[in-house]
Design a protein around this motif. Structure first.
Motif, PDB file in Angstrom:
ATOM      1  N   ALA A  37      32.990 -17.194 -23.584  1.00 47.88           N
ATOM      2  CA  ALA A  37      34.366 -16.908 -24.002  1.00 47.88           C
ATOM      3  C   ALA A  37      34.490 -15.576 -24.715  1.00 47.88           C
ATOM      4  O   ALA A  37      35.579 -14.988 -24.764  1.00 47.88           O
ATOM      5  CB  ALA A  37      34.857 -18.024 -24.926  1.00 47.88           C
ATOM      6  N   THR A  38      33.376 -15.078 -25.228  1.00 50.85           N
ATOM      7  CA  THR A  38      33.411 -13.863 -26.056  1.00 50.85           C
ATOM      8  C   THR A  38      33.168 -12.589 -25.258  1.00 50.85           C
ATOM      9  O   THR A  38      33.828 -11.567 -25.468  1.00 50.85           O
ATOM     10  CB  THR A  38      32.353 -13.967 -27.184  1.00 50.85           C
ATOM     11  N   GLN A  39      32.225 -12.630 -24.320  1.00 47.71           N
ATOM     12  CA  GLN A  39      31.771 -11.392 -23.703  1.00 47.71           C
ATOM     13  C   GLN A  39      32.848 -10.678 -22.880  1.00 47.71           C
ATOM     14  O   GLN A  39      32.809  -9.456 -22.727  1.00 47.71           O
ATOM     15  CB  GLN A  39      30.540 -11.660 -22.842  1.00 47.71           C
ATOM     16  N   THR A  40      33.845 -11.410 -22.408  1.00 46.14           N
ATOM     17  CA  THR A  40      34.909 -10.764 -21.633  1.00 46.14           C
ATOM     18  C   THR A  40      35.870  -9.971 -22.530  1.00 46.14           C
ATOM     19  O   THR A  40      36.628  -9.139 -22.031  1.00 46.14           O
ATOM     20  CB  THR A  40      35.719 -11.815 -20.849  1.00 46.14           C
ATOM     21  N   LYS A  41      35.839 -10.240 -23.843  1.00 52.69           N
ATOM     22  CA  LYS A  41      36.750  -9.582 -24.776  1.00 52.69           C
ATOM     23  C   LYS A  41      36.076  -8.467 -25.574  1.00 52.69           C
ATOM     24  O   LYS A  41      36.750  -7.689 -26.251  1.00 52.69           O
ATOM     25  CB  LYS A  41      37.325 -10.616 -25.756  1.00 52.69           C
ATOM     26  N   MET A  42      34.763  -8.383 -25.508  1.00 55.72           N
ATOM     27  CA  MET A  42      34.029  -7.418 -26.331  1.00 55.72           C
ATOM     28  C   MET A  42      34.218  -5.993 -25.833  1.00 55.72           C
ATOM     29  O   MET A  42      34.427  -5.752 -24.641  1.00 55.72           O
ATOM     30  CB  MET A  42      32.524  -7.754 -26.309  1.00 55.72           C
ATOM     31  N   LYS A  43      34.108  -5.038 -26.754  1.00 53.94           N
ATOM     32  CA  LYS A  43      34.049  -3.637 -26.364  1.00 53.94           C
ATOM     33  C   LYS A  43      32.778  -3.394 -25.559  1.00 53.94           C
ATOM     34  O   LYS A  43      31.761  -4.058 -25.791  1.00 53.94           O
ATOM     35  CB  LYS A  43      34.057  -2.736 -27.603  1.00 53.94           C
ATOM     36  N   PRO A  44      32.785  -2.444 -24.637  1.00 52.75           N
ATOM     37  CA  PRO A  44      31.608  -2.225 -23.785  1.00 52.75           C
ATOM     38  C   PRO A  44      30.325  -1.927 -24.563  1.00 52.75           C
ATOM     39  O   PRO A  44      29.238  -2.321 -24.146  1.00 52.75           O
ATOM     40  CB  PRO A  44      32.013  -1.021 -22.921  1.00 52.75           C
ATOM     41  N   ASP A  45      30.452  -1.216 -25.704  1.00 53.10           N
ATOM     42  CA  ASP A  45      29.265  -0.836 -26.461  1.00 53.10           C
ATOM     43  C   ASP A  45      28.994  -1.754 -27.649  1.00 53.10           C
ATOM     44  O   ASP A  45      28.116  -1.474 -28.470  1.00 53.10           O
ATOM     45  CB  ASP A  45      29.396   0.601 -26.961  1.00 53.10           C
ATOM     46  N   ALA A  46      29.734  -2.860 -27.762  1.00 57.15           N
ATOM     47  CA  ALA A  46      29.547  -3.770 -28.898  1.00 57.15           C
ATOM     48  C   ALA A  46      28.231  -4.530 -28.762  1.00 57.15           C
ATOM     49  O   ALA A  46      27.735  -4.781 -27.664  1.00 57.15           O
ATOM     50  CB  ALA A  46      30.712  -4.747 -28.988  1.00 57.15           C
ATOM     51  N   LEU A  47      27.694  -4.884 -29.910  1.00 54.76           N
ATOM     52  CA  LEU A  47      26.434  -5.618 -29.971  1.00 54.76           C
ATOM     53  C   LEU A  47      26.742  -7.097 -30.210  1.00 54.76           C
ATOM     54  O   LEU A  47      27.557  -7.442 -31.071  1.00 54.76           O
ATOM     55  CB  LEU A  47      25.587  -5.067 -31.123  1.00 54.76           C
ATOM     56  N   LEU A  48      26.108  -7.981 -29.428  1.00 54.93           N
ATOM     57  CA  LEU A  48      26.239  -9.422 -29.619  1.00 54.93           C
ATOM     58  C   LEU A  48      24.943  -9.929 -30.248  1.00 54.93           C
ATOM     59  O   LEU A  48      23.849  -9.674 -29.720  1.00 54.93           O
ATOM     60  CB  LEU A  48      26.491 -10.136 -28.294  1.00 54.93           C
ATOM     61  N   ALA A  49      25.064 -10.632 -31.374  1.00 53.15           N
ATOM     62  CA  ALA A  49      23.882 -11.124 -32.086  1.00 53.15           C
ATOM     63  C   ALA A  49      24.013 -12.615 -32.337  1.00 53.15           C
ATOM     64  O   ALA A  49      25.107 -13.132 -32.554  1.00 53.15           O
ATOM     65  CB  ALA A  49      23.715 -10.388 -33.413  1.00 53.15           C
ATOM     66  N   THR A  50      22.880 -13.305 -32.312  1.00 52.60           N
ATOM     67  CA  THR A  50      22.851 -14.716 -32.648  1.00 52.60           C
ATOM     68  C   THR A  50      22.065 -14.915 -33.940  1.00 52.60           C
ATOM     69  O   THR A  50      21.066 -14.231 -34.175  1.00 52.60           O
ATOM     70  CB  THR A  50      22.213 -15.562 -31.529  1.00 52.60           C
ATOM     71  N   ASN A  51      22.524 -15.851 -34.742  1.00 48.51           N
ATOM     72  CA  ASN A  51      21.814 -16.203 -35.970  1.00 48.51           C
ATOM     73  C   ASN A  51      20.946 -17.445 -35.759  1.00 48.51           C
ATOM     74  O   ASN A  51      20.561 -18.102 -36.721  1.00 48.51           O
ATOM     75  CB  ASN A  51      22.811 -16.459 -37.110  1.00 48.51           C
ATOM     76  N   THR A  52      20.618 -17.762 -34.518  1.00 51.16           N
ATOM     77  CA  THR A  52      19.795 -18.934 -34.264  1.00 51.16           C
ATOM     78  C   THR A  52      18.507 -18.880 -35.079  1.00 51.16           C
ATOM     79  O   THR A  52      17.909 -17.808 -35.255  1.00 51.16           O
ATOM     80  CB  THR A  52      19.460 -19.074 -32.775  1.00 51.16           C
TER      81      THR A  52
ATOM     82  N   ASP B 247      17.906   1.004 -28.086  1.00 57.11           N
ATOM     83  CA  ASP B 247      18.968   1.488 -28.958  1.00 57.11           C
ATOM     84  C   ASP B 247      19.762   0.340 -29.573  1.00 57.11           C
ATOM     85  O   ASP B 247      20.312   0.464 -30.678  1.00 57.11           O
ATOM     86  CB  ASP B 247      19.903   2.445 -28.214  1.00 57.11           C
ATOM     87  N   ALA B 248      19.807  -0.805 -28.891  1.00 58.46           N
ATOM     88  CA  ALA B 248      20.470  -1.980 -29.473  1.00 58.46           C
ATOM     89  C   ALA B 248      19.679  -2.500 -30.663  1.00 58.46           C
ATOM     90  O   ALA B 248      20.249  -2.863 -31.703  1.00 58.46           O
ATOM     91  CB  ALA B 248      20.622  -3.080 -28.421  1.00 58.46           C
ATOM     92  N   LEU B 249      18.358  -2.518 -30.543  1.00 63.80           N
ATOM     93  CA  LEU B 249      17.514  -2.943 -31.669  1.00 63.80           C
ATOM     94  C   LEU B 249      17.629  -1.964 -32.829  1.00 63.80           C
ATOM     95  O   LEU B 249      17.697  -2.377 -34.000  1.00 63.80           O
ATOM     96  CB  LEU B 249      16.055  -3.060 -31.220  1.00 63.80           C
ATOM     97  N   ALA B 250      17.661  -0.668 -32.519  1.00 60.77           N
ATOM     98  CA  ALA B 250      17.802   0.333 -33.578  1.00 60.77           C
ATOM     99  C   ALA B 250      19.142   0.175 -34.294  1.00 60.77           C
ATOM    100  O   ALA B 250      19.218   0.302 -35.527  1.00 60.77           O
ATOM    101  CB  ALA B 250      17.667   1.735 -32.982  1.00 60.77           C
TER     102      ALA B 250
END
Length: 521
Positions: free
Chosen positions: A245-260, A304-307
């Motif tokens: 539900a989230t990924q279709t609304k995100m900015k192209p360069d946004a980072l998605l993170a999980t707190n699992t 670059d996502a990790l950085a």
């Protein structure tokens, strides 16, 4: 001079008097004026005429002193012992000795200080704490600079999600906090307000931080966020639904993170449009106090996502620990056998206070039973079940007592009841519990060391310094020992392996040492 002061404080064994009459004199320097004004004139004249001393308690009743306190050095030692046992941290006690023995003699104090400082410099405690200081600096460098995140969107306003959102808002980020229901968001905002009042010095700072924390029941903030942190319950299907539900609304360069805290990212990234922009940011509870965040990578994530993730963690004044995705990552994987072994001891008849005292005698900031209550018994149960299924090596059975507590809703500190009763945020303990046996600390600590060796062998962490730093800053692993790997080398890996073999013969295969010890020996 004391009579001219606004207040006078005496130690318990002090004696006060005016002995001038015994020398053929009477008090001078205003003493004959000040004393009768301070206390009953008849009592004052009696003291001056007889030259007799009075004890501190009597002086207090007369009004000659305003308070009576225990002898300062003794009081300082007892207060120091509450936070730092002398056997583990000798420096505070050495300082008190200097004050007690030479406090009135500047020259003697300076000479004694040199000798004391030189002795402390060569103690294992000082050497290991200096090592910890440099480990912290290394982790700060891992964060780098150039944070590009401005807006953080947190999904899930529970204990972790709400507190992550609050911490980010306090550090200047614009934060939107989303949840399915308004009640968790309201509770999170209330907790944030309490936190800001505790850590802030100005009301305007609290107001500004609350202004930056925006309730977002519709989840509209995801569209403009630079970083989206998912903090929903530990269910694979639920997390995947959130991502869909989230990924279709995100900015192209946004980072998605999980707190699992335990689910491998390889399972979570399935179906993502941009797995290269998906990372793990595993915070620890309580967020405002725990210094470490595990930055979790997987095979498809972009460097670059990790950085970007590490720079963000540094910007919120936390230490990033790079780990590779694996069940439980590093810290929870190491803590799980520690806590499960404690629950086995509980089943064997040991008192919870005795078990916790065994770990504290080693130098842990709190014992495993209290830690489980603090983390949340529901979280402990989920992590334990996940790891027991995912890992190939034997682990202690998940305690039926743990399952029973969770089923009853007795989740630990957050519910007010777990293995301990909790009052005013503290566990209620029996002070008369039996002392731990000599073997108990090794039963608790050595399985933790064995897991860290396994994580090194498997490449979950890159090096021993990362292991030591992560375990110290996430679990409080006895800092004066320098970290689990440093402790293993100090005690000698061969000796630890032999002790694990002995424990395996007595208690079962869960103590069988990992093959990674071969490299250390």
């Amino acid at each position: 001079i004391a009579l001219a002061c606004d207040y006078r404080i005496a130690v318990e064994d002090a004696r006060l008097g005016f002995p001038e009459v015994m020398l053929g004199l009477h008090p001078g320097l205003g003493g004959t004026v000040r004393l009768p004004r301070l206390i009953n004139p008849l009592e004052a004249m009696t003291m001056m005429l007889t030259g007799r001393n009075v004890r501190a308690a009597r002086a207090r009743s007369l009004g000659l002193v305003d308070a009576v306190v225990p002898f300062l050095a003794g009081r300082m030692r007892s207060e120091a012992a509450k936070a730092a046992p002398e056997a583990h941290y000798p420096a505070p006690y050495a300082l008190i000795d200097l004050f007690e023995q030479h406090g009135g003699d500047k020259r003697a104090m300076l000479e004694a200080e040199k000798r004391s400082f030189a002795r402390l410099m060569v103690t294992p405690t000082a050497q290991n704490l200096i090592r910890v200081f440099f480990l912290r600096e290394q982790m700060k460098k891992l964060a780098g600079s150039g944070n590009k995140v401005r807006h953080v969107h947190v999904i899930g306003a529970g204990a972790m999600g709400g507190d992550i959102a609050a911490w980010c808002a306090w550090h200047g980020f614009s934060v939107t906090l989303a949840d399915m229901k308004p009640e968790p968001i309201a509770q999170a905002i209330a907790r944030a307000a309490d936190l800001f009042k505790k850590i802030g010095h100005r009301s305007i700072d609290t107001r500004d931080a609350l202004d930056r924390l925006t309730p977002d029941l519709d989840g509209a903030g995801v569209r403009s966020a630079d970083l989206i942190i998912e903090a929903v319950p530990e269910t694979l299907e639920l997390k995947r639904k959130v991502y869909a539900a989230t990924q279709t609304k995100m900015k192209p360069d946004a980072l998605l993170a999980t707190n699992t805290s335990s689910i491998p990212l390889q399972e979570l990234r399935f179906g993502l449009r941009r797995p290269d922009h998906f990372v793990g940011l595993h915070f620890f509870n309580p967020v405002s106090r725990m210094q470490l965040v595990e930055v979790v990578s997987h095979e498809e994530v972009a460097p670059d996502a990790l950085a970007k993730a590490r720079a963000f963690i540094g910007r919120i004044d936390r230490l990033p620990a790079p780990v590779k995705s694996a069940p439980g990552f590093l810290v929870n994987r190491a803590l799980t056998p520690y806590m499960l072994e404690a629950l086995l001891m509980l089943n064997e008849g040991y008192k919870r206070e005795t078990i916790d005292a065994a770990a504290e005698s080693f130098g842990m900031p709190m014992g495993p039973i209290e830690l489980a209550d603090t983390v949340g018994l529901d979280i402990c149960l989920h992590v334990a079940e996940t790891l027991k299924t995912a890992l190939e090596r034997p682990m202690p059975d998940v305690s039926q007592a743990l399952r029973g507590k969770v089923e009853l809703g007795h989740l630990g500190r957050k519910s007010g009841r777990g293995f301990y009763e909790w009052r005013y945020g503290k566990a209620v303990k029996d002070r008369d519990a039996p002392k731990p046996t000599e073997e108990m600390p090794d039963r608790l600590i050595l399985p933790m060391l064995d897991v860290t060796v396994a994580c090194l062998r498997e490449g979950v962490v890159a090096d021993e310094d990362t292991v030591d730093a992560a375990m110290i800053f996430a679990t409080g692993f006895a800092p004066f020992r320098g970290g689990p790997m440093h402790y293993a080398r100090t005690r000698r890996a061969g000796n630890i392996r032999a002790e694990l073999e002995r424990l395996a013969q007595r208690y079962g295969e869960r103590f069988r040492p990992d093959t990674g010890w071969d490299r250390l020996t």
